[in-house]
Enzyme design. Sequence first.
Site, short mmCIF file in Angstrom:
data_model
loop_
_atom_site.label_atom_id
_atom_site.label_comp_id
_atom_site.label_asym_id
_atom_site.label_seq_id
_atom_site.Cartn_x
_atom_site.Cartn_y
_atom_site.Cartn_z
N LYS A 176 5.55 12.16 -10.34
CA LYS A 176 4.14 11.87 -10.08
C LYS A 176 4.01 11.18 -8.72
O LYS A 176 4.99 10.76 -8.13
CB LYS A 176 3.56 11.01 -11.20
CG LYS A 176 4.29 9.71 -11.43
CD LYS A 176 3.78 8.99 -12.67
CE LYS A 176 4.58 7.72 -12.92
NZ LYS A 176 4.09 6.97 -14.08
N TYR A 214 -0.48 -12.89 14.01
CA TYR A 214 -1.83 -13.26 13.56
C TYR A 214 -1.78 -14.49 12.67
O TYR A 214 -0.91 -14.63 11.80
CB TYR A 214 -2.47 -12.11 12.78
CG TYR A 214 -2.98 -10.98 13.63
CD1 TYR A 214 -3.96 -11.19 14.59
CD2 TYR A 214 -2.48 -9.69 13.47
CE1 TYR A 214 -4.43 -10.14 15.37
CE2 TYR A 214 -2.94 -8.63 14.23
CZ TYR A 214 -3.91 -8.86 15.19
OH TYR A 214 -4.37 -7.81 15.95
#
Length: 363
Positions: free
Chosen positions: A35, A260
């Site tokens: 899947k 950041y």
Amino acid sequence: MPRPILATIHVDSMKQNLALAKAKTPGAKAWGVLKANGYGHGLERAMRGFAAADGLALIEFDNAVKLRELGWTKPILLLEGFFGPEDLVTMADHDLQAAVHCDEQLAWLEAAAPQLSARGIRFDLHLKMNTGMNRLGFTPEAFAAAHARLSAIACVASITLMTHFANADDIDHPLLPIGEQLRRFERGAAGLPGPRSLSNSAGVLLHAELKSDWVRPGIMLYGGTPGGGTADDFGLQPTMTLSSEIIGVQDIAAGEVVGYGSRFKADVPMRVGVVACGYADGYPRVAPAGTPVLVDGVRTRLVGRVSMDMLTVDLTELPQARLGSKVTLWGQGLPIDEVAEAADTIGYELMCALALRVPVVEG
């Protein structure tokens, strides 16, 4: 030149991991679970990697059809079943098996049975029991009645009895240990005919005592573990290596910050490398400083916050590293579960999150 990030898929490792799963469950047949686009590895590559499986299991109807178009002739199982009565036509046209887990599905089968039977269509179905995970399935108390109802439908050829373990990696789980789920399954399935489908990867790797006619290994086929040990402990091979290169180097003084939010502060003078990989490539933004990374095969650590297209690593003890130095984010040499654990997630998520912009090759 193209941006240097690359995902390399190791199809031979898929074959080895499947062989290990089969060796650990002698006498049982194995579904290769693919899947989510083969856990991010690609449907066609996963199909080749699991060519020795007794069947393939997934949840997406379109990919089930694609597997037939790619030439897969052995069984295909839809693990979430069918989502409406119209899906029964697709199942019939492409010889698909499916889980049955609710009364609505039984009703759809009953309504469609006369027409399907007239065409000679008969389905192999997998009746799912909810043994405590509380996602899909009939309770143990309702299971026999559901089995009787399903058995009476003319377009049903066979019924496999299945359940799914929530905590097979934790035998002493305080709320739902595998032993309790097994007791519930045996109670609900008592006296009912049909093969049993029980073990997921954790069941295969950690519970040799389980006896099952079918097993459904997933993450272990891709070199990840469901818990209870490392890939090396189980002899599993990594099937996806995410790699890149150093594209910039900064020498910073003690007290300087990186990235950041300026969350990482250098305690001593440091050499910092910039890697062409970020969260837009599928690397987890939440990975903290200290997450392992390989540079030219040498283990080092992530520093600073992961940004969209770049991340930064500590090169202080790697004087040989420079622009073009090879970086392994996970895979061969660096188990994906180590990176996942550092980021407080699981290897499944990292594999499935690989971004479309990352080139994929086989190797």
